[in-house]
Design a protein around this motif. Structure first.
Motif, short mmCIF file in Angstrom:
data_model
loop_
_atom_site.label_atom_id
_atom_site.label_comp_id
_atom_site.label_asym_id
_atom_site.label_seq_id
_atom_site.Cartn_x
_atom_site.Cartn_y
_atom_site.Cartn_z
N ARG A 5 -18.60 -8.39 18.03
CA ARG A 5 -18.87 -7.67 19.28
C ARG A 5 -17.61 -7.77 20.13
O ARG A 5 -17.08 -8.87 20.35
N ARG A 6 -17.13 -6.63 20.61
CA ARG A 6 -15.94 -6.65 21.46
C ARG A 6 -16.23 -7.45 22.72
O ARG A 6 -17.27 -7.27 23.36
N PRO A 7 -15.32 -8.35 23.08
CA PRO A 7 -15.55 -9.13 24.30
C PRO A 7 -15.57 -8.24 25.54
O PRO A 7 -14.95 -7.17 25.57
N SER A 8 -16.28 -8.70 26.55
CA SER A 8 -16.32 -7.97 27.82
C SER A 8 -14.97 -8.11 28.52
O SER A 8 -14.46 -9.22 28.70
N ILE A 9 -14.41 -6.98 28.89
CA ILE A 9 -13.08 -6.97 29.50
C ILE A 9 -13.12 -6.07 30.74
O ILE A 9 -13.59 -4.93 30.67
N LEU A 49 -5.62 -5.51 24.62
CA LEU A 49 -5.58 -5.46 23.16
C LEU A 49 -5.41 -6.86 22.56
O LEU A 49 -5.92 -7.14 21.47
N HIS A 50 -4.72 -7.74 23.26
CA HIS A 50 -4.57 -9.11 22.76
C HIS A 50 -5.92 -9.82 22.75
O HIS A 50 -6.21 -10.59 21.83
N THR A 51 -6.73 -9.59 23.76
CA THR A 51 -8.05 -10.20 23.81
C THR A 51 -8.93 -9.68 22.68
O THR A 51 -9.67 -10.44 22.04
N VAL A 52 -8.86 -8.38 22.42
CA VAL A 52 -9.62 -7.79 21.32
C VAL A 52 -9.15 -8.37 19.98
O VAL A 52 -9.97 -8.72 19.12
N ALA A 53 -7.84 -8.50 19.82
CA ALA A 53 -7.32 -9.06 18.57
C ALA A 53 -7.77 -10.50 18.39
O ALA A 53 -8.11 -10.92 17.28
N ASP A 54 -7.78 -11.29 19.47
CA ASP A 54 -8.29 -12.66 19.38
C ASP A 54 -9.72 -12.68 18.87
O ASP A 54 -10.09 -13.51 18.02
N ALA A 55 -10.55 -11.78 19.39
CA ALA A 55 -11.95 -11.73 18.97
C ALA A 55 -12.07 -11.33 17.51
O ALA A 55 -12.92 -11.86 16.78
N LEU A 56 -11.24 -10.40 17.06
CA LEU A 56 -11.27 -9.99 15.66
C LEU A 56 -10.87 -11.15 14.74
O LEU A 56 -11.54 -11.40 13.73
N VAL A 57 -9.81 -11.85 15.09
CA VAL A 57 -9.36 -12.98 14.27
C VAL A 57 -10.46 -14.04 14.19
O VAL A 57 -10.77 -14.56 13.10
N ALA A 58 -11.07 -14.37 15.32
CA ALA A 58 -12.12 -15.39 15.33
C ALA A 58 -13.31 -14.95 14.47
O ALA A 58 -13.87 -15.76 13.71
#
Length: 215
Positions: A5-9, A49-58
Motif C-alpha cells: 500500500r502506498r504510504p500516505s504522503i 518518490l523516495h518515500t514510495v521507493a522506501d515502501a516498495l523496498v520494505a
C-alpha cells in the motif's frame, strides 16, 4: 505478510512569482511555452518518490524470497554512471530465473531503476517545466514497473543480425510498454554477458517466489 500500500504522503504546494498555486500536471492546455523546455523549477516536488521507493523496498523484502544489498557498490548495476545519490538498494530473488531490481535514489530527487540485465528506467524521465509531470504520476509508473518485474511480466531480449537491438516489454493489466535501443548504446561486456542468459529465458523472466508462510 502484507500487501503493498502506498504510504500516505502530503503533496507539497508550490507557488509562482505571483503567489498563485502551481497546479502541476494541469498547467498546459495546449503546447507548453517554448521557454519552459529544459527549465527545471521546484524539483523538490519529486521528493515523495523516495518515500514510495522506501515502501516498495520494505514490502519486497518482507514478502518475497530475496536477498537485499544496500550501499554505494550496487550503484554499479546501472548501465550508465548515476548522478549523486542518497541511497542504493539491490533486491535479488533467490531464484535465478527472476529479474533483480536495483533502486538508486538520486539527489534530483528521483529514482533510477535497473531491472534485469540490460535496462535502466528513470523516475521522472524528465522533470522540466514543459513536461509538467507530478510525483503521483511518476510513482504510479514506478509501482507498475516494479510489480511487472515481480509478477514475471518483464521480458528482455537481444535480437541478432547486422544491427543487433536490445528490447524490453513490461506487461500490466492496463497495457503493455515496450522499448529498445541499439547494442552499441550499452557497455559491450554487459551485453555479451547477458546474451546467453536471456536466450535461455524463452518465456521471459519468472515471477518472484514469495516467502514461505509458517503453518
Amino acid at each position: 505478510m502484507s500487501s503493498y500500500r502506498r504510504p500516505s504522503i502530503d503533496s507539497p504546494v508550490f507557488r509562482d512569482a505571483d503567489g498563485q498555486v502551481i497546479e502541476y500536471g494541469k498547467r498546459w492546455e495546449d503546447s507548453p511555452p517554448t521557454d519552459t523546455y529544459s527549465v527545471d523549477t521546484h524539483l523538490e516536488r519529486f521528493a515523495p518518490l523516495h518515500t514510495v521507493a522506501d515502501a516498495l523496498v520494505a514490502h519486497l523484502a518482507e514478502t518475497y524470497d530475496v536477498r537485499i544489498t544496500e550501499g554505494p557498490d550496487v550503484v554499479g548495476d546501472l548501465l550508465r554512471p548515476s548522478r549523486p545519490f542518497v541511497r542504493a538498494v539491490r533486491i535479488e530473488p533467490n531464484d535465478p530465473r527472476c529479474a533483480g531490481l536495483t533502486l538508486v535514489y538520486t539527489d534530483y530527487p528521483g529514482v533510477f531503476v535497473h531491472a534485469g540485465l540490460l535496462h535502466d528506467f528513470f523516475y521522472p524521465m524528465c522533470g522540466c517545466d514543459a513536461c509538467d509531470s507530478t510525483w503521483e504520476a511518476e510513482a504510479d509508473e514506478l509501482e507498475r514497473h516494479v510489480f511487472a518485474v515481480v509478477g514475471g511480466r518483464y521480458r528482455e531480449s537481444v535480437t541478432e543480425g547486422r544491427e543487433p537491438w536490445i528490447e524490453f516489454t513490461l506487461a500490466n493489466p492496463d497495457g503493455t510498454s515496450r522499448g529498445g535501443r541499439g547494442v552499441t548504446d550499452l557497455p559491450a561486456v554487459r551485453v555479451e554477458a547477458a546474451r546467453p542468459f536471456l536466450r535461455a529465458l524463452s518465456d521471459g523472466w519468472a515471477s518472484w517466489p514469495r516467502v514461505a508462510v509458517e503453518s
